[in-house]
Design a protein around this motif. Structure first.
Motif, PDB file in Angstrom:
ATOM      1  N   SER A 121     -24.203   7.847  12.650  1.00 28.49           N
ATOM      2  CA  SER A 121     -25.563   7.309  12.739  1.00 28.49           C
ATOM      3  C   SER A 121     -26.544   8.273  13.399  1.00 28.49           C
ATOM      4  O   SER A 121     -27.759   8.118  13.239  1.00 28.49           O
ATOM      5  CB  SER A 121     -25.557   5.982  13.503  1.00 28.49           C
ATOM      6  OG  SER A 121     -25.145   6.178  14.845  1.00 28.49           O
ATOM      7  N   LEU A 178     -29.747   2.047  14.893  1.00 29.24           N
ATOM      8  CA  LEU A 178     -29.795   1.885  13.437  1.00 29.24           C
ATOM      9  C   LEU A 178     -31.013   1.063  13.016  1.00 29.24           C
ATOM     10  O   LEU A 178     -31.682   1.385  12.014  1.00 29.24           O
ATOM     11  CB  LEU A 178     -28.512   1.222  12.938  1.00 29.24           C
ATOM     12  CG  LEU A 178     -27.251   2.087  12.985  1.00 29.24           C
ATOM     13  CD1 LEU A 178     -26.006   1.245  12.682  1.00 29.24           C
ATOM     14  CD2 LEU A 178     -27.346   3.235  11.990  1.00 29.24           C
ATOM     15  N   LEU A 179     -31.312   0.015  13.757  1.00 25.59           N
ATOM     16  CA  LEU A 179     -32.481  -0.798  13.429  1.00 25.59           C
ATOM     17  C   LEU A 179     -33.770  -0.016  13.654  1.00 25.59           C
ATOM     18  O   LEU A 179     -34.739  -0.153  12.884  1.00 25.59           O
ATOM     19  CB  LEU A 179     -32.480  -2.080  14.270  1.00 25.59           C
ATOM     20  CG  LEU A 179     -31.328  -3.056  13.987  1.00 25.59           C
ATOM     21  CD1 LEU A 179     -31.379  -4.247  14.939  1.00 25.59           C
ATOM     22  CD2 LEU A 179     -31.365  -3.531  12.539  1.00 25.59           C
ATOM     23  N   SER A 217     -34.097   2.749  10.773  1.00 24.30           N
ATOM     24  CA  SER A 217     -34.374   2.129   9.473  1.00 24.30           C
ATOM     25  C   SER A 217     -35.789   1.566   9.433  1.00 24.30           C
ATOM     26  O   SER A 217     -36.483   1.676   8.402  1.00 24.30           O
ATOM     27  CB  SER A 217     -33.351   1.035   9.179  1.00 24.30           C
ATOM     28  OG  SER A 217     -33.375   0.028  10.172  1.00 24.30           O
ATOM     29  N   CYS A 255     -29.103   1.295   6.515  1.00 26.20           N
ATOM     30  CA  CYS A 255     -29.995   1.801   7.567  1.00 26.20           C
ATOM     31  C   CYS A 255     -30.148   3.315   7.482  1.00 26.20           C
ATOM     32  O   CYS A 255     -31.268   3.856   7.611  1.00 26.20           O
ATOM     33  CB  CYS A 255     -29.472   1.404   8.945  1.00 26.20           C
ATOM     34  SG  CYS A 255     -29.696  -0.341   9.346  1.00 26.20           S
TER      35      CYS A 255
END
Length: 755
Positions: free
Chosen positions: A41, A232-233, A236, A310
C-alpha cells in the motif's frame, strides 16, 4: 472462549477456516492489513518518481504518463490479482505459504527432499498426504526426470535458495525506501531542512520499528491495521479528487494500447524505466509468505475488496495530476495532495511507511525459521509470540541484523531512486522463482496438463523476465545491493546445508555395532549404572559413533538407554499425538530403545513441557503395548547363541515395524500407574524397571562434532568448511540450548569428522 475467537487464534489451519464464521474471516482480513499489505500500500510514495528518473524524464508528456499508468494497472492486475490472489495462494502447504512451502510440496510429491532421515512412516502423517488426484504421465515423467538427474535437483534447490535470499533482501530494502520516501515529503513544506536531518529522522523511525518487533505479530497487527486502513482510504479519496479535478478522461489509459505506444515512443529509455513500474507490486510476494499468520481467504478478501481498488484509484489519480503538472514528476505524490489536507496525510504516510516495513520483517522471520528447520541456516533463537498461532514468531538476532543493514543502506545511499533500482531487482527475482516453482507444482502436485503449466510459465514468466532485464540494467545504480546480500545469504545457507549433510553421511558411515561393544565389555570393565541415558543422534537406525566413542573412553552406560533422534519433516506442523515414535533397539535384555522426535518446519523445537516425563511415559506405554513384539523378541532370544552374533541393525530394522506412536499424555500414564498400584492391572517388570531408573536420574549425552576438510580438498572447500562452517557452528545456538537440555545433566562427547 467463543468459537469465533477459537477459530481466529487457529486461523492458519485450512480445516479451521472451513468452519470459521464470517466475523472471524473479517477480523483476520482486518488484521492482515497491518501485517501483509503495509508494503504494497505504500508503493505510490515512490513508483512514479523512480519510473521517471534518468533519461525518461526527457519524455514527460501525456502519452508517456498514460503509458506508465497503463503498465502499472495491468502489471498490478495480472500479477497481484490473478497470479497471486487467485492461483499462487491456492498452493499453500497445510496453510503455510512462501518459497519453501512450494518447495516442501514438491519434495513430498516428487521425493526431492533435502532432509536426511526421512522414513516411510513419515508419509503416514495426515499433513504429509500426497494422495488425491490420479497420477498423470506428465507428472510421472517429471518425477522420473528429477530422480535420474541429481544435478537438476541441486539446481532446483539453488533456485529456491536464490528466491529465499532475495526475499530476505526485501526485509532490508523495504524499511529504507518506505520510511525515507515518506519522511522526505516534509521538505516540500520546510525547504530549509537539510537532507541530513531527513536521513536522521528516517533512522530514528527505523530503530523504533525494529524495537517493536518483540511484542509479536498479533499485537503489532492490531496496532498497525487502523493505520493501513486510514492510509488506503486517504490515497483513494485523493485519487478520486485528482481524477475529477485534473483529468476525468484518465480512464482511457486503462487500454493496453498505451503500453505499446509508450515503448514505441520511448524506446530503450522506456524499457529501462520498467524497473520503476515493477515497484507497484512490491509486497505481493509477502501476501503469500505471510499466509501462515492468517488464512488465504482473509488475505484474498482484504486484497480484492479494499487494497486493490484503493491502489488503482491512487495510481490513476496521481497520473491525472501529472498529466497537467509535468514539472512535478519527481515529487508527484505529495504535490498531488490538496493543500488543506497535506499535513494529516503526511503524518498518515509516515506511519504507513513504518507499517509497510512490518510485512517483510514478519515474512523474513518466517523464512529464517523454515530455513533452520530444513538445515539451510544455523540455529538461532526463535521466540513464539503467540501460544495459539505458531506462525507468529520473533527472532532477536535476525531482527537486529536487519536493523543494522537497513541503517547502513539508508545512510549510505540517501537516494530513494537508487534504493528503488535495488528493490526492483530483488522483487522481480523472487516473483520469477515463485512462477517456476508454481509451474512444477501444477504438474507434480495438482496433476494438471503440461500445457496449462507452460501457459502459466510463459504468460507470467515473460512479464517478470521483462522487468528483471530492466532491473539488471540498473545494477551499477543500486541494483548491486540485493545481489550482494543474496550472495552472502546464499553462501551461508549452502555451506551450512552442505556441512550438515556431510555430518549426517559421516554418522551413517561410522555407525558402530552394539555386539562389538558388548563383546568388549568384559575387557573394558564395562558396567551398567543406575539411571536413564538419553543419547542424542542424527540417526533413525543403528548405534551412533558418538556412543561407541563414549563407552570406550568411559566404560559404563546406564541401565536404560534411549537413542533420541530429533528430526524435521517437510510438513508445516505435526500434532502432539504424532510427535514421538518409539521402538526397541536390540534384544529385550539390552533394555535399549529409540525415540524419534518429529517436528514440522514451522513447529517450535524448544520443548516447553517436561520432555523427560513424556519420553519415559511413552516408553512405558510402548512396553505395556508390546505383546506381539515381545513374543517375537523372546522367540529370537531363545534361538541358542544367535542373538550374540546377530547384527544389532537387523534387530533394529525388525523392530521398526513395531514402533509405537505416543498418542497419550503423561498425565494419562500417571493415572494408569496409580490405578495399577491401587488394584488395577499391574505394570510389567520391565516398566517398573524403567520407572525405577527414572528415579535414579536422567543423563543427556550429546555429540559435539567438529568438521575438518580433508587434506586433499580444494582451497575453496577448505575455506568453506574450516573457516565459514566452523565459524557458523561455533556462533550458532548449541544443540543443548535448542533442545532445552538441563546443564546439570549434560555430557558432551567431542568428535572430529573429515569431509
Amino acid at each position: 472462549m467463543n468459537p469465533s475467537e477459537e477459530f481466529l487464534e487457529q486461523g492458519i489451519s485450512q480445516q479451521n477456516l472451513r468452519k470459521a464464521s464470517c466475523m472471524t474471516v473479517a477480523t483476520l482480513a482486518y488484521q492482515s492489513l497491518g501485517v501483509v499489505y503495509g508494503d504494497l500500500s505504500t508503493s505510490p510514495l515512490y513508483v512514479y518518481k523512480t519510473t521517471f528518473s534518468g533519461k525518461l524524464s526527457l519524455h514527460e508528456n501525456d502519452e508517456e504518463i498514460y503509458g506508465v499508468f497503463s503498465f502499472i494497472f495491468w502489471t498490478f492486475t495480472l500479477i497481484a490479482l490473478f497470479k497471486y490472489t487467485l492461483i499462487v495462494m491456492s498452493a499453500d502447504d497445510n496453510g503455510e505459504g512462501g518459497t519453501f512451502a512450494l518447495y516442501s510440496l514438491l519434495c513430498r510429491h516428487a521425493r526431492l527432499s533435502i532432509l536426511p532421515n526421512q522414513q516411510a512412516t513419515d508419509e503416514k502423517l495426515s499433513a504429509y498426504a500426497t494422495h488425491g488426484s490420479v497420477e498423470t504421465w506428465q507428472s510421472s515423467a517429471l518425477k522420473s526426470f528429477f530422480e535420474k538427474h541429481p544435478r537438476f535437483r541441486t539446481g532446483l534447490f539453488i533456485l529456491v535458495l536464490l528466491g529465499t535470499c532475495m526475499a530476505i533482501g526485501d526485509g532490508v530494502l523495504t524499511p529504507t525506501i518506505s520510511v525515507l520516501s515518506a519522511v522526505s515529503g516534509v521538505r516540500l513544506k520546510i525547504t530549509a531542512l537539510h537532507e541530513n536531518y531527513v536521513v536522521l529522522i528516517s533512522c530514528v523511525i527505523i530503530v523504533g520499528l525494529f524495537s517493536l518487533q518483540h511484542h509479536g505479530t498479533n499485537r503489532v497487527a492490531f496496532m498497525f491495521a487502523p493505520i493501513v486502513t486510514a492510509w488506503l482510504l486517504c490515497i483513494s479519496s485523493i485519487g478520486i479528487y485528482n481524477i475529477f479535478r485534473w483529468n476525468p478522461h484518465i480512464f482511457h489509459a486503462l487500454s493496453p494500447v498505451y503500453m505499446l505506444k509508450f515503448l514505441k515512443r520511448t524506446g530503450i529509455e522506456g524499457w529501462i524505466s520498467l524497473g520503476g513500474v515493477v515497484l507497484s507490486i512490491t509486497g505481493v510476494e509477502t501476501m503469500f509468505a505471510d499466509l501462515g499468520h492468517f488464512s488465504s481467504l482473509s488475505i484474498r478478501v482484504a486484497f480484492s475488496f479494499l487494497v486493490y481498488p484503493c491502489l488503482v484509484l491512487a495510481y490513476m489519480g496521481e497520473a491525472a495530476f501529472l498529466s497537467k503538472h509535468h514539472e512535478d514528476i519527481q515529487r508527484s505524490f505529495y504535490k498531488a495532495i490538496p493543500e488543506a489536507v497535506f499535513w494529516p496525510v503526511f503524518i498518515v504516510a509516515t506511519f504507513a511507511a513504518v507499517v509497510g516495513s512490518q510485512a517483510v520483517i514478519s515474512a523474513t522471520f518466517s523464512i529464517i525459521s523454515q530455513c533452520c528447520a530444513l538445515n539451510c541456516f544455523p540455529f538461532v533463537k526463535i521466540i513464539h509470540t503467540s501460544s495459539k498461532i505458531y506462525g507468529q514468531i520473533y527472532i532477536p538476532e535476525v531482527n537486529w541484523i536487519l536493523m543494522c543493514l537497513c541503517l547502513a543502506v539508508t545512510i549510505g545511499l540517501r537516494d530513494t531512486n537508487m534504493m528503488g533500482h535495488a528493490y526492483g531487482l530483488a522483487v522481480t527475482t523472487v516473483m520469477f522463482v515463485t512462477t517456476c516453482l508454481m509451474a512444477l507444482v501444477m504438474i507434480i502436485v495438482w496433476k494438471q496438463r503440461i500445457a496449462i503449466a507452460v501457459a502459466f510459465l510463459v504468460i507470467f514468466g515473460s512479464m517478470e523476465l521483462l522487468y528483471i532485464s530492466a532491473s539488471v540494467y540498473k545494477i551499477p545504480e543500486g541494483g548491486w545491493i540485493p545481489l550482494a546480500l543474496s550472495f552472502i545469504f546464499m553462501a551461508i545457507m549452502y555451506i551450512w546445508n552442505y556441512g550438515t549433510t556431510k555430518k549426517h553421511e559421516f554418522d551413517v558411515e561410522n555407525k558402530v555395532s552394539m555386539n562389538r561393544i558388548v563383546c568388549l565389555g568384559p575387557s573394558l570393565g564395562m558396567v551398567r549404572v543406575p539411571g536413564i541415558g538419553l543419547i542424542y543422534t542424527n540417526l533413525v537406525s543403528g548405534v551412533p559413533a558418538v556412543f561407541g566413542h563414549f563407552v570406550t573412553n568411559l566404560p559404563a552406560f546406564h541401565q536404560v538407554l534411549v537413542f533420541v533422534c530429533v528430526k524435521s519433516i517437510q510438513v508445516p506442523y505435526i500434532s502432539e499425538k504424532d510427535r514421538l515414535m518409539i521402538s526397541r533397539v536390540g534384544p529385550k535384555e539390552y533394555c535399549m530403545f529409540r525415540c524419534i522426535v518429529r517436528y514440522g518446519y514451522k513447529d517450535p523445537q524448544q520443548e516447553n513441557y517436561d520432555f523427560e516425563n513424556r519420553l519415559v511415559s511413552g516408553i512405558v506405554q510402548f512396553v505395556e503395548a508390546e505383546e506381539d513384539t515381545t513374543l517375537k523378541t523372546t522367540f529370537i532370544s531363545s534361538c541358542g547363541r544367535e542373538v550374540g552374533n546377530m547384527d544389532i541393525e537387523k534387530f533394529d530394522a525388525q523392530n521398526q515395524d513395531h514402533s509405537f506412536t505416543n498418542s497419550k499424555s503423561s498425565d494419562i500414564l500417571e493415572t494408569k500407574i496409580w490405578k495399577g498400584h491401587e488394584g488395577g492391572a499391574p505394570l510389567k517388570d520391565e516398566s517398573l524397571h524403567i520407572l525405577r531408573a527414572k528415579e535414579s536420574g536422567v543423563a543427556f549425552i550429546l555429540g559435539h562434532s567438529y568438521a575438518k576438510a580433508k587434506k586433499s580438498s580444494s582451497i575453496v572447500k577448505k575455506f568453506a568448511i574450516n573457516v565459514v562452517y566452523s565459524f557458523l557452528s561455533k556462533n550458532c545456538r548449541e544443540p543443548d540450548v535448542v533442545l532445552n537440555v538441563p546443564h546439570t545433566s549434560l555430557l558432551e562427547v567431542g568428535m572430529i569428522y573429515h569431509v
